[in-house]
Write an enzyme that holds these catalytic residues in place. Structure first.
Site, short mmCIF file in Angstrom:
data_model
loop_
_atom_site.label_atom_id
_atom_site.label_comp_id
_atom_site.label_asym_id
_atom_site.label_seq_id
_atom_site.Cartn_x
_atom_site.Cartn_y
_atom_site.Cartn_z
N CYS A 21 0.85 -1.20 0.00
CA CYS A 21 0.00 0.00 0.00
C CYS A 21 0.88 1.24 0.00
O CYS A 21 2.11 1.16 0.06
CB CYS A 21 -0.94 0.02 1.20
SG CYS A 21 -0.11 0.17 2.79
N CYS A 89 44.31 -13.72 -20.02
CA CYS A 89 44.85 -14.01 -18.68
C CYS A 89 43.87 -13.53 -17.62
O CYS A 89 42.83 -12.92 -17.92
CB CYS A 89 46.21 -13.34 -18.47
SG CYS A 89 46.12 -11.54 -18.54
N ASP A 506 5.68 31.25 -30.53
CA ASP A 506 6.71 31.84 -31.38
C ASP A 506 6.22 31.74 -32.83
O ASP A 506 5.47 30.83 -33.17
CB ASP A 506 8.02 31.07 -31.21
CG ASP A 506 9.10 31.56 -32.15
OD1 ASP A 506 9.36 32.77 -32.15
OD2 ASP A 506 9.65 30.73 -32.90
N ASP A 705 10.60 26.69 -30.94
CA ASP A 705 11.39 25.60 -31.55
C ASP A 705 12.86 25.92 -31.71
O ASP A 705 13.64 25.07 -32.09
CB ASP A 705 10.81 25.23 -32.91
CG ASP A 705 11.07 26.31 -33.96
OD1 ASP A 705 11.14 27.49 -33.58
OD2 ASP A 705 11.22 25.96 -35.15
#
Length: 811
Positions: A21, A89, A506, A705
């Site tokens: 809960c 290795c 804009d 933008d």
């Protein structure tokens, strides 16, 4: 997943198991926030995730995990095996182990040199197997996933199967008890009940496995909660069912000691068993519904290609998408999905980018053009160079934004968190008072009746619905918004958007297409038009402004060769200054001419006429003398007028802001139905205009933008970036509109309104269940098993109500 706040800060997402809960989520959140080095921890109950921002110098991931375990919960880990090649290795094995262990979300990495294998335990919410493959390759080795040994990544499916198994066992054992209970009522006396079912020992035999095997996790959860000084749903269920079970056990022993007693006392084994069965059923429904709430993420992930055809050692090889590396040459045949983001090396085709932009018309692609992963190649074969893979692709970034939005907390959720934090102790107090009132007042000495009422109070008052009310709506709302091409960066932005009263647009690239064309060339008498255009084109070719690009393109279309530029300077809001073949060329506004003491007043009337027709006109001066005018026109987007009308229908004020001149701006505004225009605003002035609107009491959304819109996007109450714009603008914004269509703005506001309405509905019903249910249970009008059914139904109904958002229509 690195946090950008500080170089030392890291953010991790952990999948948590064991929460029942909202109180559980609150306790984990508080515990993690107390850890030294943890700056912020947010736990989402619906997603079962914890998002933790921490300083890796002060606290490590295993310490965070141990803290969660100390509080009484666990983290979900996955394990994956790899085949490693290239090791020579033990130092190689150690290097790979160390490199993998440094990845965020990796708990343990073990590399076996002899078998050339690696096994990694990790958090699937934080890191993927493909990230590990790339890490090994960065270290200079090769890694391949052992697909057949990779453990299942869907813990929710495991949880559903576990709940289904528990429900089956519990139902089979509880059915005889329920049958016996039904036989007690006078109106159901006609129902035949086998004598065995009425036997207390038989009922004890059936109820005990349900109480302590099926219901075991309630006791464990209650113990952990109480040990940490808090209480949750487990405490309520454990108290209620234990009271019924142990009281029945007491009556059974008492009955057995009365040798020869024929009267069988009223038992309450069915109360505890049926309660647990109903709660398990509710949890199963809840798990199924919560699985559906993440459908948006699954849908987005389904867009990804599964394999890629790459050129390796001169051969075309089909490999899993996870193994594609940056720099790989990928071949995309007609009809196939583009697997990764990249650049076209060879070929030409049209690509369907509707999944990203919403534009149904395929986009032409040729050498040098960018392509985006998950888009569909339509007709030609393309050879592309992979530039972004894995989590760096555009689609992966979209998925990341949606996941973060779904995992974040909206401010309204804090109200539910506060309520659920104090809820359980209050309910226990009410249950005790109910018992005392009935035992000493209403029905003196009637222990079993008083106990039954107290159990009903404990059981109906589960805070599950309260904890699910907000996060499930946020998940469903942000997921549906993503399907509509709207990315909310967090739950707080999804909530705040509905408060918007003013939308500032804009002009260039937002209201208009942002691809203007050269329309008019007016030349003074002292200069030849070809020479004039050569100087103007050469001056403008250094500018990145869309208007400059339109002028240069228009000049080149006229087959005019552009000379070399010797100097260039752009003055935002005014124009440019350039030196071309020894001549100073000025291009810009009236203010730019006045500032440079150029007498161009004779051209103002012509300029006004061009601007009133919606064109952007620029004055040109050569060597301090007015030389002519160039005008460009940027056409409005087809959808802008309808979008503005929809915003007005929503009761919003719409304002257009631009650095363009007043006349041109007003001409564009008239075409789309905008009444208020802020023209000739310098880039740095856009943020100031937004502040002025905010100071007048408005909640402002700024839509832009370009880079020059970034300050205004950050200043606005909600910044919305057009997804076809710049990355900088999208980074500064709170909401990214992946499609260039302005209709996404009213869609975003409507989704926010619908989500908030849904959250308020959920909170109302979650509280109403308890406000109405507790008094009814306390008054004795609700049997414990009915209380359990109501409690289970409350959680399920809240989740199902939230899921309605997945089908929300915003048009």
């Amino acid at each position: 997943m690195q946090n950008t706040e500080s170089p030392k800060k890291q953010q991790t997402t952990l999948q948590i198991s064991g929460m029942t809960c909202a109180a559980c989520a609150n306790r984990i959140e508080k515990g993690l926030n107390k850890l030294e080095g943890v700056s912020e921890a947010t736990v989402n109950f619906a997603l079962e995730q914890a998002s933790v921002t921490y300083d890796p110098d002060k606290v490590k991931l295993p310490q965070i995990e141990r803290k969660i375990q100390e509080i009484g919960y666990d983290t979900v880990k996955e394990a994956v095996d790899f085949e490693i090649s290239g090791m020579t290795c033990a130092a190689c094995a150690a290097r790979i182990e160390k490199g993998l262990s440094k990845l965020p979300g990796v708990y343990k990495a073990t590399v076996n040199l002899a078998l050339e294998t690696a096994r990694v335990e990790y958090s699937p919410a934080e890191v993927s197997a493909s990230d590990m493959v790339r890490k090994v390759e960065q270290l200079g080795y090769k890694a391949a996933i052992k697909q057949e040994k990779q453990e299942s990544a869907d813990h929710r499916k495991k949880e559903i199967k576990r709940q289904q198994k528990k429900l089956l066992i519990s139902s089979l054992l509880s059915l005889p008890l329920l049958w016996a209970m039904v036989g007690h009522f006078s109106f159901t006396a006609w129902i035949w009940v086998p004598e065995l079912f009425m036997n207390p020992w038989f009922q004890l035999l059936l109820a005990t496995p349900v109480q302590f095997i099926v219901g075991r996790h309630f006791y464990i959860g209650a113990y952990k909660a109480l040990r940490n000084g808090s209480a949750n749903m487990d405490v309520l269920v454990a108290l209620g069912t234990s009271a019924a079970y142990f009281y029945s056990l007491y009556l059974t022993v008492q009955w057995a000691n009365q040798a020869g007693a024929h009267h069988v006392p009223a038992m309450y084994y069915e109360t505890s068993a049926v309660l647990i069965t109903l709660i398990v059923l509710g949890k199963l429904f809840e798990a199924l519904a919560k699985g559906r709430s993440s459908e948006a993420i699954k849908t987005l992930m389904g867009l990804q290609a599964k394999t890629a055809l790459v050129v390796r050692d001169g051969q075309e090889v089909s490999i899993p998408i996870e193994e594609v590396a940056v720099g790989d040459v990928v071949i995309v045949k007609p009809g196939e999905k583009v697997p990764v983001d990249g650049i076209v090396l060879e070929g030409s085709s049209s690509v369907d980018e509707s999944m990203l932009t919403g534009e149904s018309i395929p986009v032409g692609k040729r050498q040098g053009d960018p392509v985006i992963g998950a888009t569909i190649n339509k007709n030609g074969m393309l050879r592309i160079e992979a530039t972004k893979v894995g989590k760096e692709t555009a689609l992966a970034q979209i998925i990341k934004v949606v996941e973060e939005a779904q995992g974040s907390k909206a401010p309204i959720q804090r109200i539910a968190d506060v309520i659920s934090g104090i809820f359980v102790p209050i309910v226990v107090g009410i249950a005790v008072i109910t018992f005392l009132v009935w035992y000493f007042g209403v029905e003196p000495g009637h222990f079993s009746g008083a106990l039954e009422k107290a159990i009903a109070v404990l059981v109906i008052a589960c805070p599950c619905a309260l904890g699910l009310a907000t996060p499930t709506s946020i998940m469903a709302g942000s997921g549906r918004a993503a399907e509509l091409g709207i990315l909310f960066k967090g739950g707080e932005h999804l909530e705040s958007t509905h408060k918007i009263t003013t939308v500032v647009l804009d002009k260039t690239g937002t209201v208009t297409k942002g691809k203007p064309e050269l329309t008019d060339v007016i030349v003074s008498e002292f200069i030849d038009e070809s020479r004039f255009l050569a100087l103007v084109g050469a001056a403008e070719k250094n500018s990145e402004h869309p208007l400059a690009e339109a002028i240069v393109a228009g000049v080149r279309e006229r087959n005019i060769v552009l000379p070399q530029t010797e100097a260039f300077e752009a003055v935002p809001g005014y124009g440019i200054r350039s030196v071309v073949e020894g001549k100073e060329v000025l291009i810009g506004t009236r203010k730019w001419m006045v500032k440079n003491q150029i007498d161009a007043e004779s051209a103002f009337a012509t300029m006004n006429a061009l601007e009133e027709s919606g064109k952007t006109a620029m004055l040109v001066a050569v060597d301090g003398r007015y030389a002519g005018i160039v005008a460009v026109a940027d056409t409005i987007k087809d959808t802008s007028r309808r979008a503005v009308a929809r915003l007005k229908e929503l009761g919003l004020d719409v304002v257009m802001i631009t650095g363009d001149n007043e006349r041109t701006a007003r001409a564009i505004a008239r075409q789309v139905g905008i009444d208020r225009v802020l023209a000739e605003v310098l880039p740095e002035g856009k943020a100031d205009e937004v502040k002025k609107l905010q100071q007048s009491g408005r909640k402002v959304a700024m839509v832009g933008d370009g880079i020059n819109d970034t300050p205004a996007l950050a200043t606005a109450d909600i910044g919305m970036a057009i997804g076809t714009g710049t990355d900088v603008a999208m980074e500064a914004a709170d909401v990214t509109l992946m499609r260039g269509d302005l209709n996404s703005i009213p869609d975003a506001i409507l989704m926010s309104r619908k989500t908030m309405r849904n959250i308020k509905q959920n909170l109302f019903w979650a509280l109403a269940y308890n406000v109405v249910g507790i008094p009814i249970a306390a008054a004795g009008y609700l049997a414990p098993w009915l209380a359990g059914a109501a409690m289970a139904f409350s959680s399920v109904s809240v989740v199902l109500n939230a899921l309605r958002l997945q089908r929300a229509i915003v048009k």
